[in-house]
Motif scaffolding. Structure first.
Motif, short mmCIF file in Angstrom:
data_model
loop_
_atom_site.label_atom_id
_atom_site.label_comp_id
_atom_site.label_asym_id
_atom_site.label_seq_id
_atom_site.Cartn_x
_atom_site.Cartn_y
_atom_site.Cartn_z
N VAL A 37 -4.02 0.40 4.96
CA VAL A 37 -3.55 -0.42 3.83
C VAL A 37 -4.65 -1.33 3.29
O VAL A 37 -4.48 -1.93 2.24
CB VAL A 37 -2.32 -1.27 4.21
CG1 VAL A 37 -1.20 -0.36 4.68
CG2 VAL A 37 -2.65 -2.30 5.28
N ARG A 73 1.92 3.82 7.53
CA ARG A 73 1.01 2.82 7.00
C ARG A 73 0.41 2.03 8.15
O ARG A 73 1.08 1.76 9.16
CB ARG A 73 1.75 1.89 6.05
CG ARG A 73 2.19 2.55 4.75
CD ARG A 73 3.21 1.68 4.05
NE ARG A 73 2.74 0.32 3.84
CZ ARG A 73 2.09 -0.09 2.74
NH1 ARG A 73 1.86 0.75 1.74
NH2 ARG A 73 1.69 -1.34 2.64
N SER A 96 -1.25 5.38 -2.19
CA SER A 96 0.04 5.07 -1.56
C SER A 96 1.20 5.44 -2.48
O SER A 96 2.14 6.12 -2.07
CB SER A 96 0.07 3.58 -1.20
OG SER A 96 1.27 3.30 -0.52
#
Lengths: 183, 513, 239
Positions: free
Chosen positions: A49, A72, A60
């Motif tokens: 992330v 994630r 994403s």
């Protein structure tokens, strides 16, 4: 000149048994990456992330659109589930044409193991981050602050330990897909 | 558990003969032929890089204490714990202490000759800790209960069939004699060890003093596992692995890789700068670096300082006519090949491997191949003299260096400058007298006799007389004291008329030979 | 006419005098006047390699005294001339160093002298045979002897059939040949096998010690062409 550098890089990485795709313009690069990622069945797609390039391309959101199962890195069960992930997507910091190697940086939001545990590593490489020589890349990195881990990847994991014939897929990923990102 | 695969009390000659008589060993060793010209390519295409690398290594050695001091300071500022180990026992104690304190039950090891040098695997196992070698070649020799036989390709001495047998025993099933299948089995099996291990132990190819960066080079990715997953990382760093600047890696790593395997770059490089940082999800929480001395600093300021420039590429092994024929186990030492023949007696201060420097034809291929320009063949010659000389630099031990002492930097020696033989003659007698004294006296007498024209003529005449006794048609099949030659070769005898005699005749005749 | 001092080497003097003679004849064919300083001895290499440099020091100082009056010193041995180059200045002691360096700079192996110094690639020898070359280690690595023997052979009309691993050590190595006969012998076998693979009639080299070792082995196994010194090989073709 830029083109010769990229050509050399593509040739080297291809010889290292990577799949090399592009260069694409930004948006196309994003969809190409997602298309490559979802192609590999079995296991989640592991996504850091905190990776600037992954973020910049909006990977994403595209994965969500593609209804892919995503793991994630801010998920509290990341470390538990990563060993069973099918694909790990990362960006990169710099790449070297002459040597055929790409440098990845670890940090908060960019775990080391994303490009290590899943059998497929999908690596985004900016065309303007490809330099000719290893010395250039090192000098560039030395000029800034170093991350806790800089990991250089040449291609799928390999060994010469079995009677000196190269065999792939020992510890690291068996498949490396590189997506070249242009402007 | 690492055991010696050799018969206790055997000599290098016996082990070499056994190796040469072993067809599978010989077949396996021929796989190394593909690396015969690898290091030469570095010299031919990158001569300026070789010079730079050689200079960087000597810059380091000229002020090793200083660089280590700076490195320690930088590492500590990053939150790395630095330990200084004067001996292998000290290093083992450090690792065991960390393991015991942290409740470590399993360790994964990345390939490291330094950990072999300190016999770490056995020590951990004896303490009830599971140790798994993760480099495939190291793993193979580990479960075969052998030492690695080559620093880059530890199982070079094994055929594919032999490897399959070893892995099958561990797997508890018959694995196919097929590379991909073996790699796949190893991947699955070792992955479990990686994920469970409490501690990763690595060596270091280089450690940069300015940034405190530890560099681990692999092709398989096992180095990455050892530095990413376990919560504790311990890096055993022989003191000469320090380099002045991160920037030096720009030339050191390509030269290392090209000299070792001919690759443009090793498949994976891990450059670790400090432990896991705030907000990170992997990487070691605790990072320890052990500076291992083991008599290395005793070599500074001596001709053997050159040996500390070694970057462990293995090129000298690949070109050595002896190594290529007998393989690493014949040396019965942690380090084999030309560099091992030098390092083994030096690190042990003349206690081990004192016969190794003689197992060389002094052909010089090692010196030619060395990417950092260590005069390996010359050091072997020097050792042959020094190991017979009490108080020589070959038998020195390192002073106590547990405190960070600084030493005034000596001049940076240029590679190839070479050592000058000491002017004073080495003493006769003293330690190890008897046979040694007889030999030394014998040689000195020979030198005196042959330096005099009458002495030379007289002894040559004696040689010709002896020849008449020993053989026929100018050749002898058996000569007392020279069995090492005559078991496999005829020996030519002195000619009836020496060249001198024929020259004198021509002079006298003035009409040709 | 250049004057050359012959450094015959103790091996040639005692065991292979023909090679000494061949060396003289080739140098004379190339237009040199050859002198032979009687007081010469051994270069000292066996002592150096046995870890007895003090014994070698005397011999090295002797060499310097005997040969320094001459402009060129030539031997039929790459390892002996190589020893002078590689070790002498470091062996003889500080007070002799400059003299030793000066003498070393004028000391050559035969083919090196003929080709590089005299430029005499063609000395008038004609030998139309097939030949393979073993690059003796010390001449190769200490003096750079590689192209010169080949140039002489080609000029003499010989056909060179290169063996694989011509630069790999033959396994002699001085005392190594006796102390480690179990390795030295097989290395000779490897070299003879590579030579045999070329089907050349002769195996030629510039170091009598290598040749002694290879010929000695060949007499037992019969494998490989006849090992012969470069000088002896060429001299057969002199008018």
């Amino acid at each position: 000149m830029v083109s010769a550098t990229v050509d050399t890089f593509v040739e080297r990485m291809t010889n290292n048994r990577c799949g090399v795709h592009g260069p694409f313009a930004r948006d196309e690069a994003a969809s190409a990456a997602v298309a490559l990622a979802v192609r590999h069945p079995g296991g989640e797609i592991a996504l850091p992330v905190g990776d600037p390039l992954v973020d910049a391309l909006g990977i994403s959101a595209l994965l969500v659109d593609a209804k892919a199962t995503v793991l994630r890195s801010d998920d509290p069960t990341w470390n538990e589930r990563l060993p069973n992930a099918g694909v790990g997507i990362t960006g990169s910091v710099v790449a070297v044409a002459e040597r055929g190697t790409i440098a990845l940086s670890s940090g908060a939001g960019t775990p080391r193991a994303t490009s290590l545990l899943p059998p497929v590593h999908l690596c985004l490489v900016r065309v303007d981050a490809i330099v000719d020589t290893f010395a250039e890349a090192i000098t560039r990195l030395a000029a800034g602050a170093l991350p806790s881990a800089l990991i250089w990847v040449g291609g799928p994991s390999r060994t010469g330990d079995l009677e000196m014939k190269t065999t792939f897929g020992v510890h690291g990923p068996k498949t490396v897909e590189i997506v070249l990102v242009g402007d | 558990m690492t055991h010696r695969v050799v018969l206790p009390g055997s000599t290098m000659a016996e082990r070499s003969a056994a190796s040469i008589a072993d067809p599978e060993m010989q077949r396996a060793l021929r796989n190394l032929d593909q690396r015969l010209h690898t290091a030469r390519a570095v010299g031919e295409h990158h001569a300026d890089w070789k010079d730079r690398v050689a200079a960087i290594r000597r810059e380091t050695l000229a002020d090793l204490d200083g660089w280590l001091e700076r490195l320690q300071q930088k590492l500590e500022s990053l939150g790395v714990t630095v330990h200084r180990a004067a001996t292998p026992a000290d290093a083992r104690a450090v690792v065991l202490e960390i393991a015991q304190r942290e409740g470590v039950r399993s360790v994964v090891k990345s390939k490291s000759m330094a950990t072999e040098e300190i016999d770490l695997g056995d020590a951990l196992t004896a303490a009830g800790i599971t140790v798994v070698e993760t480099d495939l070649g190291e793993y193979i020799v580990q479960i075969a209960d052998e030492r690695p036989s080559h620093m880059i390709t530890p199982a070079i001495h094994k055929t594919l069939e032999q490897i399959t047998e070893v892995l099958s025993r561990e797997a508890g099933e018959h694995l196919p004699v097929e590379r991909e299948a073996l790699a796949a089995w190893a991947r699955d099996h070792l992955r479990r060890c990686f994920l469970e291990a409490d501690m990763g132990v690595t060596g270091a190819n280089f450690v940069a003093a300015d940034t405190g960066t530890i560099v681990v080079v692999t092709n398989e990715g096992n180095g990455r596992f050892c530095t990413s997953l376990p919560r504790i990382q311990v890096t055993v760093m022989p003191v000469e692995k320090v380099i002045p600047r991160f920037d030096d890696l720009g030339v050191l790593l390509p030269v290392l890789t090209m000299s070792a395997t001919g690759q443009a770059m090793s498949n994976y490089l891990s450059m670790v700068t400090g432990p896991r940082r705030e907000g990170e999800q992997d990487g070691p929480e605790q990072l320890h670096v052990i500076f291992l001395d083991h008599n290395r600093t005793a070599l500074l300021g001596t001709p053997y300082e050159e040996m500390l420039a070694c970057i462990r590429c293995g090129a000298c092994l690949n070109v050595c006519p002896v190594y290529r024929r007998v393989g690493g186990h014949a040396y019965d030492a942690v380090y084999s090949g030309p560099m091992g023949k030098i390092l083994t007696p030096l690190l042990s201060a003349g206690e081990e491997g004192t016969d190794l420097p003689y197992a060389s034809s002094l052909c010089g291929a090692c010196t030619e191949a060395c990417p950092v320009e260590i005069p390996l063949a010359d050091l072997l010659v020097r050792l042959r003299s020094d190991l017979r000389t009490p108080g020589s630099p070959a038998t020195a031990t390192a002073p106590d260096r547990t405190s960070a002492t600084t030493r005034a930097p000596t001049h940076t020696r240029l590679p190839g400058e070479g050592f000058a033989w000491p002017e004073a003659n080495a003493p006769l007698g003293a330690r190890g007298a008897g046979k040694r004294t007889v030999r030394r006296t014998g040689f000195r007498t020979w030198g005196r006799v042959w330096a005099s024209p009458t002495g030379y003529r007289a002894s040559s005449g004696a040689g010709r007389l002896l020849a008449r006794v020993l053989g026929r048609n100018g050749w002898a099949k058996r000569v007392p004291g020279l069995g090492g030659w005559t078991t496999s070769r005829d020996l030519p005898l002195p000619a009836a008329k020496s060249f001198r005699a024929r020259w004198a005749e021509r002079d006298a005749k003035e009409s040709g030979w | 006419m250049p004057t050359v001092a012959l450094f015959v080497t103790c091996l040639a003097d005692q065991v292979y005098p023909d090679t000494g003679v061949s060396t003289v004849r080739l140098l004379e064919a190339a237009g040199c006047e050859v002198v032979f300083p009687e007081a010469q001895s051994c270069c000292g290499q066996p002592a150096i390699n046995s870890g007895e440099p003090e014994a070698a020091r005397r011999l090295a100082q002797r060499f310097v005294e005997v040969f320094e009056p001459f402009d060129a010193i030539v031997s039929p041995s790459g390892s002996c001339s190589g020893t002078v180059h590689h070790w002498y200045s470091r062996l003889v002691g500080e007070s002799w160093r400059a003299r030793a360096e000066a003498v070393a700079a004028r000391t050559f192996e035969l083919s090196q002298y003929l080709v590089d110094v005299l430029g005499a690639v063609d000395v008038g020898a004609r030998v139309h045979e097939t030949v393979t070359v073993h690059d003796a280690c010390h001449g190769l690595r200490n003096l750079g002897v590689s192209g010169q023997p080949r140039a002489l052979l080609r000029a003499a009309g010989a056909t060179i059939l290169e063996m694989s691993e011509s630069e790999t050590c033959c396994g002699f190595g001085g005392t190594f040949a006796v102390k480690h006969g179990e390795i030295s012998g097989p290395l000779a076998d490897d070299k003879l096998r590579h030579a045999a693979g070329t089907r050349a009639g002769y195996l030629v080299s510039t170091d009598g010690a290598c040749l002694m070792h290879l010929a000695g082995r060949q007499r037992r196994t019969g494998v490989g062409p006849i090992p012969m010194h470069l000088a002896d090989f060429l001299v057969r073709g002199l008018p």
